[in-house]
Design an enzyme around this catalytic site. Sequence first.
Site, PDB file in Angstrom:
ATOM      1  N   TYR A  66       0.824  -1.212   0.000  1.00  0.00           N
ATOM      2  CA  TYR A  66       0.000   0.000   0.000  1.00  0.00           C
ATOM      3  C   TYR A  66       0.859   1.263   0.000  1.00  0.00           C
ATOM      4  O   TYR A  66       0.457   2.285  -0.567  1.00  0.00           O
ATOM      5  CB  TYR A  66      -1.006  -0.016   1.166  1.00  0.00           C
ATOM      6  CG  TYR A  66      -2.238  -0.820   0.788  1.00  0.00           C
ATOM      7  CD1 TYR A  66      -3.237  -0.265  -0.003  1.00  0.00           C
ATOM      8  CD2 TYR A  66      -2.368  -2.155   1.160  1.00  0.00           C
ATOM      9  CE1 TYR A  66      -4.348  -1.008  -0.393  1.00  0.00           C
ATOM     10  CE2 TYR A  66      -3.463  -2.908   0.784  1.00  0.00           C
ATOM     11  CZ  TYR A  66      -4.459  -2.324   0.003  1.00  0.00           C
ATOM     12  OH  TYR A  66      -5.544  -3.064  -0.401  1.00  0.00           O
ATOM     13  N   HIS A 118     -14.755   2.719  -0.928  1.00  0.00           N
ATOM     14  CA  HIS A 118     -13.737   1.739  -0.516  1.00  0.00           C
ATOM     15  C   HIS A 118     -12.580   2.385   0.246  1.00  0.00           C
ATOM     16  O   HIS A 118     -11.459   1.873   0.244  1.00  0.00           O
ATOM     17  CB  HIS A 118     -13.233   0.971  -1.752  1.00  0.00           C
ATOM     18  CG  HIS A 118     -14.303   0.135  -2.389  1.00  0.00           C
ATOM     19  ND1 HIS A 118     -14.255  -0.312  -3.691  1.00  0.00           N
ATOM     20  CD2 HIS A 118     -15.467  -0.351  -1.884  1.00  0.00           C
ATOM     21  CE1 HIS A 118     -15.341  -1.028  -3.963  1.00  0.00           C
ATOM     22  NE2 HIS A 118     -16.093  -1.056  -2.885  1.00  0.00           N
ATOM     23  N   CYS A 157      -0.995   3.095  22.532  1.00  0.00           N
ATOM     24  CA  CYS A 157      -1.430   1.726  22.847  1.00  0.00           C
ATOM     25  C   CYS A 157      -0.598   0.661  22.134  1.00  0.00           C
ATOM     26  O   CYS A 157      -0.739  -0.527  22.412  1.00  0.00           O
ATOM     27  CB  CYS A 157      -2.904   1.548  22.495  1.00  0.00           C
ATOM     28  SG  CYS A 157      -3.220   1.688  20.729  1.00  0.00           S
TER      29      CYS A 157
HETATM   30  C1  BJW Z   1     -11.595   2.575 -18.581  1.00  0.00           C
HETATM   31  C2  BJW Z   1     -10.405   3.173 -18.888  1.00  0.00           C
HETATM   32  C3  BJW Z   1     -10.490   4.471 -19.341  1.00  0.00           C
HETATM   33  C4  BJW Z   1      -9.884   1.257 -18.234  1.00  0.00           C
HETATM   34  N1  BJW Z   1     -11.683   5.050 -19.449  1.00  0.00           N
HETATM   35  N2  BJW Z   1     -12.778   3.063 -18.672  1.00  0.00           N
HETATM   36  C5  BJW Z   1     -22.459 -10.524  -3.741  1.00  0.00           C
HETATM   37  C6  BJW Z   1     -22.125 -11.422  -4.722  1.00  0.00           C
HETATM   38  C7  BJW Z   1     -20.811 -11.891  -4.853  1.00  0.00           C
HETATM   39  C8  BJW Z   1     -19.812 -11.463  -3.999  1.00  0.00           C
HETATM   40  C9  BJW Z   1     -20.146 -10.576  -3.032  1.00  0.00           C
HETATM   41  C10 BJW Z   1     -21.439 -10.126  -2.893  1.00  0.00           C
HETATM   42  N3  BJW Z   1     -21.478  -9.246  -1.863  1.00  0.00           N
HETATM   43  C11 BJW Z   1     -20.235  -9.146  -1.365  1.00  0.00           C
HETATM   44  C12 BJW Z   1     -19.398  -9.936  -2.039  1.00  0.00           C
HETATM   45  C13 BJW Z   1     -17.955 -10.099  -1.773  1.00  0.00           C
HETATM   46  C14 BJW Z   1     -17.091  -9.015  -2.365  1.00  0.00           C
HETATM   47  C15 BJW Z   1     -17.252  -9.001  -3.874  1.00  0.00           C
HETATM   48  O1  BJW Z   1     -17.891  -8.149  -4.450  1.00  0.00           O
HETATM   49  N4  BJW Z   1     -16.631  -9.935  -4.551  1.00  0.00           N
HETATM   50  C16 BJW Z   1     -16.724 -10.029  -6.009  1.00  0.00           C
HETATM   51  C17 BJW Z   1     -15.412  -9.497  -6.637  1.00  0.00           C
HETATM   52  C18 BJW Z   1     -16.945 -11.453  -6.371  1.00  0.00           C
HETATM   53  N5  BJW Z   1     -17.398  -7.721  -1.784  1.00  0.00           N
HETATM   54  C19 BJW Z   1     -16.937  -7.348  -0.604  1.00  0.00           C
HETATM   55  O2  BJW Z   1     -16.277  -8.113   0.081  1.00  0.00           O
HETATM   56  C20 BJW Z   1     -17.274  -5.955  -0.118  1.00  0.00           C
HETATM   57  N6  BJW Z   1     -17.771  -5.978   1.206  1.00  0.00           N
HETATM   58  C21 BJW Z   1     -18.991  -6.409   1.507  1.00  0.00           C
HETATM   59  O3  BJW Z   1     -19.764  -6.771   0.662  1.00  0.00           O
HETATM   60  O4  BJW Z   1     -19.282  -6.358   2.849  1.00  0.00           O
HETATM   61  C22 BJW Z   1     -20.416  -7.096   3.314  1.00  0.00           C
HETATM   62  C23 BJW Z   1     -19.924  -8.473   3.623  1.00  0.00           C
HETATM   63  C24 BJW Z   1     -19.178  -8.640   4.755  1.00  0.00           C
HETATM   64  C25 BJW Z   1     -18.732  -9.921   5.047  1.00  0.00           C
HETATM   65  C26 BJW Z   1     -19.010 -10.995   4.193  1.00  0.00           C
HETATM   66  C27 BJW Z   1     -19.736 -10.768   3.030  1.00  0.00           C
HETATM   67  C28 BJW Z   1     -20.199  -9.487   2.750  1.00  0.00           C
HETATM   68  C29 BJW Z   1     -16.016  -5.102  -0.056  1.00  0.00           C
HETATM   69  C30 BJW Z   1     -15.410  -4.882  -1.376  1.00  0.00           C
HETATM   70  C31 BJW Z   1     -14.091  -4.133  -1.237  1.00  0.00           C
HETATM   71  C32 BJW Z   1     -13.381  -4.008  -2.579  1.00  0.00           C
HETATM   72  N7  BJW Z   1     -12.077  -3.576  -2.350  1.00  0.00           N
HETATM   73  C33 BJW Z   1     -11.222  -3.272  -3.497  1.00  0.00           C
HETATM   74  C34 BJW Z   1      -9.826  -2.979  -2.947  1.00  0.00           C
HETATM   75  C35 BJW Z   1      -9.818  -1.616  -2.250  1.00  0.00           C
HETATM   76  C36 BJW Z   1      -8.503  -1.310  -1.667  1.00  0.00           C
HETATM   77  C37 BJW Z   1      -7.413  -1.188  -2.712  1.00  0.00           C
HETATM   78  O5  BJW Z   1      -7.463  -0.288  -3.568  1.00  0.00           O
HETATM   79  O6  BJW Z   1      -6.505  -1.992  -2.634  1.00  0.00           O
HETATM   80  O7  BJW Z   1     -11.736  -2.147  -4.208  1.00  0.00           O
HETATM   81  S1  BJW Z   1     -11.190  -4.549  -4.717  1.00  0.00           S
HETATM   82  C38 BJW Z   1     -11.060  -3.461  -6.104  1.00  0.00           C
HETATM   83  O8  BJW Z   1     -12.231  -3.614  -6.932  1.00  0.00           O
HETATM   84  C39 BJW Z   1     -11.116  -2.035  -5.517  1.00  0.00           C
HETATM   85  C40 BJW Z   1     -12.025  -1.355  -6.506  1.00  0.00           C
HETATM   86  O9  BJW Z   1     -12.596  -0.204  -5.916  1.00  0.00           O
HETATM   87  C41 BJW Z   1     -13.024  -2.424  -6.843  1.00  0.00           C
HETATM   88  C42 BJW Z   1     -13.748  -2.194  -8.160  1.00  0.00           C
HETATM   89  O10 BJW Z   1     -12.856  -2.225  -9.225  1.00  0.00           O
HETATM   90  P1  BJW Z   1     -13.047  -1.245 -10.471  1.00  0.00           P
HETATM   91  O11 BJW Z   1     -12.865   0.158 -10.028  1.00  0.00           O
HETATM   92  O12 BJW Z   1     -14.302  -1.566 -11.161  1.00  0.00           O
HETATM   93  O13 BJW Z   1     -11.752  -1.616 -11.333  1.00  0.00           O
HETATM   94  P2  BJW Z   1     -11.588  -2.758 -12.464  1.00  0.00           P
HETATM   95  O14 BJW Z   1     -10.157  -2.907 -12.713  1.00  0.00           O
HETATM   96  O15 BJW Z   1     -12.352  -3.962 -12.093  1.00  0.00           O
HETATM   97  O16 BJW Z   1     -12.308  -2.132 -13.732  1.00  0.00           O
HETATM   98  C43 BJW Z   1     -11.801  -0.984 -14.391  1.00  0.00           C
HETATM   99  C44 BJW Z   1     -12.690  -0.692 -15.571  1.00  0.00           C
HETATM  100  O17 BJW Z   1     -12.257   0.498 -16.184  1.00  0.00           O
HETATM  101  C45 BJW Z   1     -12.671  -1.786 -16.644  1.00  0.00           C
HETATM  102  O18 BJW Z   1     -13.994  -2.097 -17.026  1.00  0.00           O
HETATM  103  C46 BJW Z   1     -11.918  -1.143 -17.810  1.00  0.00           C
HETATM  104  O19 BJW Z   1     -12.371  -1.581 -19.088  1.00  0.00           O
HETATM  105  C47 BJW Z   1     -12.232   0.303 -17.600  1.00  0.00           C
HETATM  106  N8  BJW Z   1     -11.251   1.248 -18.111  1.00  0.00           N
HETATM  107  N9  BJW Z   1      -9.358   2.236 -18.656  1.00  0.00           N
HETATM  108  C48 BJW Z   1     -12.792   4.325 -19.115  1.00  0.00           C
HETATM  109  N10 BJW Z   1      -9.360   5.122 -19.686  1.00  0.00           N
END
Ligand code: BJW
Length: 249
Positions: A66, A118, A157
């Site tokens: 990080y 997030h 702590c």
């Molecule tokens: C362009 C471009 C350009 C490129 N112009 N476009 C229901 C169903 C299934 C699973 C779950 C569910 N509910 C919960 C879950 C579990 C999980 C989850 O969703 N898993 C799935 C992946 C399967 N979710 C969680 O765990 C969440 N918590 C939760 O639900 O709590 C309740 C709970 C508690 C206990 C048990 C169960 C539930 C928390 C999710 C936290 C996500 N964290 C991250 C890391 C953050 C820290 C870090 O930065 O390190 O967040 S993961 C990562 O993905 C990050 C992002 O914010 C997030 C989304 O990604 P994003 O932004 O969409 O990026 P990409 O790379 O995926 O996409 C980029 C896009 O841009 C692409 O489409 C490209 O084409 C495009 N692009 N260049 C325009 N120039």
Amino acid sequence: MIPEGPIGALRAAGHVMLLTGAGISAESGLATFRAPLTGLWENFNPMDFATLHAFESDPALVWGWYEWRRMRVMQAEPNDGHLAITALQRKLNGLSLITQNVDDLHERAGSHFVRHLHGTIQQPRCMACGKAHTLPPGIPVEPDGGRKVEPPRRRDCGSLIRPGVVWFGESLPRKEWEAAEQAARQCDVFFCIGTSGVVEPAASLLRLASARGAITVQINTEDTGLEDRVTYNLRGPAAVVLPELVRHL
Ligand code: BJW
């Protein structure tokens, strides 16, 4: 070329919601998560870096990663996509800006009231009490994402300081999530910009807005599988499409 539909929808809207993802910051040089070859999750297993279990197992590995990402964020500059969103916020009366990104490029582009679903990479906190921890000023010097760095500890702590982001399996910050849900329920037009839409519960916001009758617009360089679910699909980089959209308003 932007079709008339989203332009007219924006002109007529009382409340617009934007949900941004890593793609909006891609042209600032920050890696997305799921891009083939260059995505963070292509090179680093999320289970080793983005879970509480990972941090508890090897705090120095996760903290070092990080710090490397924080350095990249601090070296990055907002791009034309971030700036266009700021211009949009100034032009429209009601605009909710919700981001999944942990960077601060929306804020540095001049946008206000940005909701970070997030967390933010610049605001680590105490593992024990959750109190915010201030990092020393200046850009951390990390050569790559693989170097271990011991995380700081609270002076009083002795508890470990953890990155201020939301990991898999963790709940989203309550106030931010409630604000996002409310905006999705109330908006007339919903934009998802640069997000793959695979991470829940953030992905559910599009479904919520759509179910409430909002016009939905996707801006993305690639297909995400959401094409059939949105009213308009604008293909292209956010840093090109968004400024063009603003020019037409
Ligand atoms: C362009 C471009 C350009 C490129 N112009 N476009 C229901 C169903 C299934 C699973 C779950 C569910 N509910 C919960 C879950 C579990 C999980 C989850 O969703 N898993 C799935 C992946 C399967 N979710 C969680 O765990 C969440 N918590 C939760 O639900 O709590 C309740 C709970 C508690 C206990 C048990 C169960 C539930 C928390 C999710 C936290 C996500 N964290 C991250 C890391 C953050 C820290 C870090 O930065 O390190 O967040 S993961 C990562 O993905 C990050 C992002 O914010 C997030 C989304 O990604 P994003 O932004 O969409 O990026 P990409 O790379 O995926 O996409 C980029 C896009 O841009 C692409 O489409 C490209 O084409 C495009 N692009 N260049 C325009 N120039």
